[in-house]
Write an enzyme that holds these catalytic residues in place. Structure first.
Site, PDB file in Angstrom:
ATOM      1  N   ASP A  10     -32.137 -22.949  35.930  1.00 44.20           N
ATOM      2  CA  ASP A  10     -32.452 -22.582  37.313  1.00 44.20           C
ATOM      3  C   ASP A  10     -31.408 -23.264  38.197  1.00 44.20           C
ATOM      4  OD1 ASP A  10     -33.957 -21.583  39.564  1.00 44.20           O
ATOM      5  OD2 ASP A  10     -34.729 -23.600  39.863  1.00 44.20           O
ATOM      6  N   SER A  11     -31.423 -22.923  39.481  1.00 43.54           N
ATOM      7  CA  SER A  11     -30.503 -23.573  40.412  1.00 43.54           C
ATOM      8  C   SER A  11     -30.881 -25.039  40.639  1.00 43.54           C
ATOM      9  CB  SER A  11     -30.536 -22.833  41.745  1.00 43.54           C
ATOM     10  OG  SER A  11     -31.861 -22.819  42.236  1.00 43.54           O
ATOM     11  N   CYS A  73     -35.287 -18.348  37.177  1.00 44.65           N
ATOM     12  CA  CYS A  73     -34.835 -18.311  38.567  1.00 44.65           C
ATOM     13  C   CYS A  73     -35.017 -16.887  39.078  1.00 44.65           C
ATOM     14  CB  CYS A  73     -33.361 -18.713  38.616  1.00 44.65           C
ATOM     15  SG  CYS A  73     -32.640 -18.571  40.261  1.00 44.65           S
ATOM     16  N   GLU A 150     -36.644 -29.108  47.050  1.00 45.08           N
ATOM     17  CA  GLU A 150     -35.562 -29.955  46.525  1.00 45.08           C
ATOM     18  C   GLU A 150     -35.520 -31.307  47.233  1.00 45.08           C
ATOM     19  OE1 GLU A 150     -33.288 -29.469  43.941  1.00 45.08           O
ATOM     20  OE2 GLU A 150     -34.330 -27.631  43.382  1.00 45.08           O
ATOM     21  N   CYS A 184     -40.113 -16.807  43.513  1.00 44.81           N
ATOM     22  CA  CYS A 184     -39.082 -17.826  43.310  1.00 44.81           C
ATOM     23  C   CYS A 184     -39.758 -18.947  42.530  1.00 44.81           C
ATOM     24  CB  CYS A 184     -38.616 -18.334  44.670  1.00 44.81           C
ATOM     25  SG  CYS A 184     -37.644 -19.850  44.595  1.00 44.81           S
ATOM     26  N   HIS A 186     -39.345 -21.999  42.457  1.00 48.53           N
ATOM     27  CA  HIS A 186     -39.640 -23.235  43.192  1.00 48.53           C
ATOM     28  C   HIS A 186     -41.027 -23.174  43.855  1.00 48.53           C
ATOM     29  CE1 HIS A 186     -35.344 -24.198  42.919  1.00 48.53           C
ATOM     30  NE2 HIS A 186     -35.556 -25.345  43.526  1.00 48.53           N
TER      31      HIS A 186
HETATM   32  N1  DGL Z   1     -35.748 -21.167  41.771  1.00 45.42           N
HETATM   33  C1  DGL Z   1     -34.805 -20.228  42.366  1.00 45.42           C
HETATM   34  C2  DGL Z   1     -35.447 -18.875  42.424  1.00 45.42           C
HETATM   35  O1  DGL Z   1     -36.368 -18.659  41.660  1.00 45.42           O
HETATM   36  C3  DGL Z   1     -34.311 -20.769  43.660  1.00 45.42           C
HETATM   37  C4  DGL Z   1     -33.087 -20.068  44.118  1.00 45.42           C
HETATM   38  C5  DGL Z   1     -32.244 -20.837  45.049  1.00 45.42           C
HETATM   39  O2  DGL Z   1     -31.613 -21.763  44.579  1.00 45.42           O
HETATM   40  O3  DGL Z   1     -32.160 -20.458  46.210  1.00 45.42           O
HETATM   41  O4  DGL Z   1     -35.105 -17.997  43.158  1.00 45.42           O
END
Ligand code: DGL
Length: 269
Positions: A10-11, A73, A150, A184, A186
């Site tokens: 993931d990011s 992600c 984050e 998402c 997150h």
């Molecule tokens: N967890 C990522 C997602 O599901 C976050 C994306 C991001 O870094 O903006 O979209």
């Protein structure tokens, strides 16, 4: 091959919502997680940049000998699923499993989707749902949710959390949705606050959980489930200083992360 690890990326911290579910649904599997904390967020970047980052993330995981890749992600899955899915090992994103679950859950045929700006502009969830069912899908991007998570600002009673969630979800509430896709990975970290805003009648669909179940099925179909009896291990890699990741990931996964997070240079892949 069966006892090789599953690669998850993931990011940043979001993919841990899938890892958390995998630890309980696939307890004997080893997991290698990469969080691209040096380049988060992905959701406000261009499609070309997101594809380039995702290819590097996959190359890193493959260098670790993984047997399957999970793009945990919503953004990568939304803009690059087609581009990424032709791997020599099984691959899944989060969009398809999550849509299947939302379609099963709704009673009134009105589904909300929240995600990053890139995810919502791609209409990925809406396209899959409306191509299969005559449902109404209402979309809303929530660009401040990822930075909140984050930064570790996730408490359901925090004024900033409540205000931000109210600001983004107030219009969706008026659409009478009975099911809301957390599009998402997150967002499940903010689940309690989102549930409080939407009300207890609305079912939240957590992409992490659905993806973990889908991963198990895909491994089983490919004869790749681990045959170990012992509990699996989990290793975590990040592309920037692990400090914040360590704190939040530890809280979220309920384990001490101090010695299990390593920093790598993702630009090398
Ligand atoms: N967890 C990522 C997602 O599901 C976050 C994306 C991001 O870094 O903006 O979209």
């Amino acid at each position: 091959m069966n006892n090789s690890p599953i690669g998850v990326f993931d990011s940043g911290l979001g993919g841990l919502t899938a890892v958390k579910e995998m630890l309980s649904i696939l307890p004997t599997e080893d997991i290698i997680y990469f969080g691209d904390t040096g380049r988060v967020p992905y959701g406000s970047k261009s499609v070309d940049t997101i594809k380039k980052y995702a290819m590097q993330d996959i190359a890193f995981l493959k260098s670790k000998g993984v047997k399957m890749i999970v793009a945990a992600c919503g953004t990568v899955s939304s803009v690059a699923d087609e581009y990424l899915k032709n791997q020599d090992i099984p691959f899944t994103g989060v969009v398809e499993p999550t849509c299947i679950s939302a379609m099963k859950s709704t009673k009134n045929g009105k589904i909300g989707v929240i995600g990053t700006s890139a995810t919502i502009s791609s209409h990925s969830y809406k396209r899959i749902i409306t191509s299969q069912k005559d449902f109404e899908v209402f979309e809303q991007d929530c660009p401040l949710f990822v930075p909140l998570v984050e930064s570790g600002i996730t408490d359901k009673d925090d004024e900033l959390v409540k205000l931000t969630i109210h600001r983004y979800l107030k219009e969706l509430k008026d659409c009478d949705v009975d099911t809301l896709i957390l599009g998402c990975t997150h967002y499940p970290i903010l689940k309690e606050a989102i549930q409080n805003e939407m009300g207890s009648d609305v079912t939240l669909i957590d992409s992490g959980r659905e993806t973990a179940i889908y991963t198990k099925n895909l491994l089983s179909e490919n004869g790749l489930l681990s045959d170990k009896n012992a509990e699996g291990t989990a290793e975590f890699f990040v592309s920037d200083t692990p400090h914040n990741f360590e704190k939040i990931a530890g809280l979220f996964l309920g384990r001490d992360m101090k010695h299990s997070i390593k920093r790598i240079d993702i630009e090398q892949y």
